[in-house]
Design a protein around this motif. Sequence first.
Motif, PDB file in Angstrom:
ATOM      1  N   GLY A   1      73.263  31.323 114.306  1.00 45.65           N
ATOM      2  CA  GLY A   1      74.044  30.102 114.491  1.00 45.65           C
ATOM      3  C   GLY A   1      73.209  28.851 114.299  1.00 45.65           C
ATOM      4  N   LEU A   2      71.944  28.917 114.707  1.00 45.97           N
ATOM      5  CA  LEU A   2      71.032  27.793 114.508  1.00 45.97           C
ATOM      6  C   LEU A   2      70.861  27.510 113.020  1.00 45.97           C
ATOM      7  CD1 LEU A   2      68.942  25.755 115.618  1.00 45.97           C
ATOM      8  CD2 LEU A   2      67.262  27.604 115.521  1.00 45.97           C
TER       9      LEU A   2
ATOM     10  N   GLY B   1      81.153  20.682 103.394  1.00 47.54           N
ATOM     11  CA  GLY B   1      80.448  21.534 104.355  1.00 47.54           C
ATOM     12  C   GLY B   1      81.388  22.493 105.044  1.00 47.54           C
ATOM     13  N   LEU B   2      82.576  22.017 105.378  1.00 46.63           N
ATOM     14  CA  LEU B   2      83.583  22.858 106.034  1.00 46.63           C
ATOM     15  C   LEU B   2      83.963  24.043 105.140  1.00 46.63           C
ATOM     16  CD1 LEU B   2      85.666  23.519 108.224  1.00 46.63           C
ATOM     17  CD2 LEU B   2      87.184  21.833 107.162  1.00 46.63           C
TER      18      LEU B   2
ATOM     19  N   VAL C   1      83.912  29.717 104.065  1.00 47.57           N
ATOM     20  CA  VAL C   1      83.838  30.764 103.045  1.00 47.57           C
ATOM     21  C   VAL C   1      82.663  31.717 103.274  1.00 47.57           C
ATOM     22  CG1 VAL C   1      83.411  31.153 100.564  1.00 47.57           C
ATOM     23  CG2 VAL C   1      85.073  29.437 101.298  1.00 47.57           C
ATOM     24  N   CYS C   2      81.576  31.191 103.773  1.00 38.35           N
ATOM     25  CA  CYS C   2      80.356  32.000 103.896  1.00 38.35           C
ATOM     26  C   CYS C   2      80.162  32.635 105.276  1.00 38.35           C
ATOM     27  CB  CYS C   2      79.142  31.152 103.527  1.00 38.35           C
ATOM     28  SG  CYS C   2      79.147  30.656 101.785  1.00 38.35           S
ATOM     29  N   GLY C   3      81.132  32.496 106.160  1.00 34.82           N
ATOM     30  CA  GLY C   3      81.077  33.218 107.427  1.00 34.82           C
ATOM     31  C   GLY C   3      80.265  32.587 108.535  1.00 34.82           C
ATOM     32  N   ALA C   4      80.226  31.269 108.595  1.00 32.06           N
ATOM     33  CA  ALA C   4      79.546  30.588 109.699  1.00 32.06           C
ATOM     34  C   ALA C   4      80.281  30.887 111.007  1.00 32.06           C
ATOM     35  CB  ALA C   4      79.521  29.082 109.443  1.00 32.06           C
ATOM     36  N   PRO C   5      79.634  30.670 112.137  1.00 32.40           N
ATOM     37  CA  PRO C   5      80.317  30.891 113.417  1.00 32.40           C
ATOM     38  C   PRO C   5      81.620  30.096 113.498  1.00 32.40           C
ATOM     39  CG  PRO C   5      77.986  30.441 113.778  1.00 32.40           C
ATOM     40  CD  PRO C   5      78.256  30.210 112.322  1.00 32.40           C
ATOM     41  N   ALA C   6      82.660  30.731 114.016  1.00 26.66           N
ATOM     42  CA  ALA C   6      83.974  30.087 114.109  1.00 26.66           C
ATOM     43  C   ALA C   6      83.915  28.797 114.917  1.00 26.66           C
ATOM     44  CB  ALA C   6      84.978  31.061 114.728  1.00 26.66           C
ATOM     45  N   THR C   7      83.070  28.763 115.935  1.00 29.54           N
ATOM     46  CA  THR C   7      82.939  27.554 116.750  1.00 29.54           C
ATOM     47  C   THR C   7      82.435  26.396 115.910  1.00 29.54           C
ATOM     48  OG1 THR C   7      82.474  28.879 118.705  1.00 29.54           O
ATOM     49  CG2 THR C   7      81.826  26.576 118.796  1.00 29.54           C
TER      50      THR C   7
ATOM     51  N   LYS D   1      86.038  29.790 120.017  1.00 35.31           N
ATOM     52  CA  LYS D   1      84.756  30.032 120.670  1.00 35.31           C
ATOM     53  C   LYS D   1      84.167  31.333 120.132  1.00 35.31           C
ATOM     54  CE  LYS D   1      85.957  26.496 123.169  1.00 35.31           C
ATOM     55  NZ  LYS D   1      87.059  25.952 122.421  1.00 35.31           N
ATOM     56  N   GLY D   2      82.931  31.263 119.657  1.00 38.28           N
ATOM     57  CA  GLY D   2      82.272  32.471 119.186  1.00 38.28           C
ATOM     58  C   GLY D   2      81.765  32.403 117.790  1.00 38.28           C
TER      59      GLY D   2
END
Length: 193
Positions: free
Chosen positions: A36-37, A89-90, A95-101, A192-193
Amino acid sequence: MRSRTAAGEATYLLEPKNWIIATVVAVGWHAQGVRGLAWGLVAALFAGVLPTIFISRGVSRGRWRDRNVGDKRPRLIVMGFIIASVAAGLVLLAVCGAPATLTGYFVFMLVSVAILALITVVWKISIHCAVASGSVTILILTFGPWLIGAYALTAVTAWSRVALKDHTLAQVVAGSVLGAVAALIGYHFIPKG
């Protein structure tokens, strides 16, 4: 080099890009640790770094007077760029699977910038204060009430904007309230997550 006043230094250190970069990195880390970082750093590129480069280039080319971009037309141009950068960025995050939060936070950020741009058409609300109080609110909701003292930094930001005569008291209060309320509402819609 010209020395800064205390108000100028506060405005510089507490400017929106610094809040945004710190917040997206913190939200990303909180969502998924090291992974996530890394996503937070990607988010910071689109939400803070690219807009800062755009603003700095505009200043160096004489398109606007300073990095705070106080005049309405240039301010709207900058906000248009920020909207485009955050939207790009969004898409990348989604598309690339970043954290949903983090992706949800970007949706919130995109809506917030659009609302601030609409207000800017008729009135010069303090974006510095909106971003500061919104960021503090998101951080408190994410990490807990032990961060509530960070609202003092929003107060310092408001003081600096009025002391520099960049905003009126009404403009900094409105920005601070709008940022906090928007964050409170938006947080409940962010996955969250």
